[in-house]
Design a protein around this motif. Sequence first.
Motif, PDB file in Angstrom:
ATOM      1  N   UNK A  98      44.665 -42.527  74.219  1.00 60.51           N
ATOM      2  CA  UNK A  98      43.362 -42.447  73.547  1.00 60.51           C
ATOM      3  C   UNK A  98      43.538 -41.983  72.108  1.00 60.51           C
ATOM      4  N   UNK A  99      44.390 -40.981  71.924  1.00 58.66           N
ATOM      5  CA  UNK A  99      44.658 -40.476  70.576  1.00 58.66           C
ATOM      6  C   UNK A  99      45.360 -41.495  69.697  1.00 58.66           C
ATOM      7  N   UNK A 100      46.139 -42.367  70.305  1.00 58.24           N
ATOM      8  CA  UNK A 100      46.800 -43.432  69.541  1.00 58.24           C
ATOM      9  C   UNK A 100      45.811 -44.500  69.096  1.00 58.24           C
ATOM     10  N   UNK A 101      44.756 -44.696  69.859  1.00 55.62           N
ATOM     11  CA  UNK A 101      43.788 -45.755  69.554  1.00 55.62           C
ATOM     12  C   UNK A 101      42.667 -45.309  68.609  1.00 55.62           C
ATOM     13  N   UNK A 102      42.288 -44.038  68.683  1.00 55.99           N
ATOM     14  CA  UNK A 102      41.129 -43.568  67.920  1.00 55.99           C
ATOM     15  C   UNK A 102      41.513 -42.353  67.089  1.00 55.99           C
ATOM     16  N   UNK A 103      40.938 -42.273  65.884  1.00 58.46           N
ATOM     17  CA  UNK A 103      41.220 -41.123  65.035  1.00 58.46           C
ATOM     18  C   UNK A 103      40.111 -40.071  65.175  1.00 58.46           C
ATOM     19  N   UNK A 104      40.342 -38.946  64.545  1.00 53.31           N
ATOM     20  CA  UNK A 104      39.425 -37.811  64.647  1.00 53.31           C
ATOM     21  C   UNK A 104      37.993 -38.200  64.254  1.00 53.31           C
ATOM     22  N   UNK A 105      37.863 -38.921  63.153  1.00 51.43           N
ATOM     23  CA  UNK A 105      36.525 -39.275  62.671  1.00 51.43           C
ATOM     24  C   UNK A 105      35.792 -40.166  63.673  1.00 51.43           C
TER      25      UNK A 105
END
Length: 153
Positions: A98-105
């Motif tokens: 999930x962290x690889x696909x989407x950034x913090x913003x």
Amino acid sequence: MKISFVYCSIAGKIGGGIVLLLCLLLTVSCAEKKETDTRMLEVIAVHDSVMPKMGQLGQLISQLKPLADSTASGQPYQDAIGNLEQANKAMMDWMQGFGDRFDYAEIQEGKTLSAQKSEWLDEELGKVRKMAKSMNESIAQAEALLKKNGSQE
């Protein structure tokens, strides 16, 4: 004069049509963003519902290990440990992916997603639900075994 009046009337109707079209586009765009925001919130909510149980996985494994052995009577405990370990791995793998696909913003600030990421979000919702189900079922299985054995407080 008459031409000027006709021109203004046509321009007014065209301008009004453009304004109406822009309002419609903004409404559709806002609806899509709200749907994305809702799905992102749902993904995060599912994750947040099981994340606090991560420590419980380790505790249950510790309680089950003394009961597990290579005999047939120890097999259910070994199976339960395996399921708890798999649930732990599923959580770690899901968070990494999930962290690889989407950034913090995108996750925390509602940044608009591309069409590709919107599709990914649908996939992630299915994955996080599957992961949560695995965690909850493995915990329930382990607790039931411990209760049956009289080992759980």
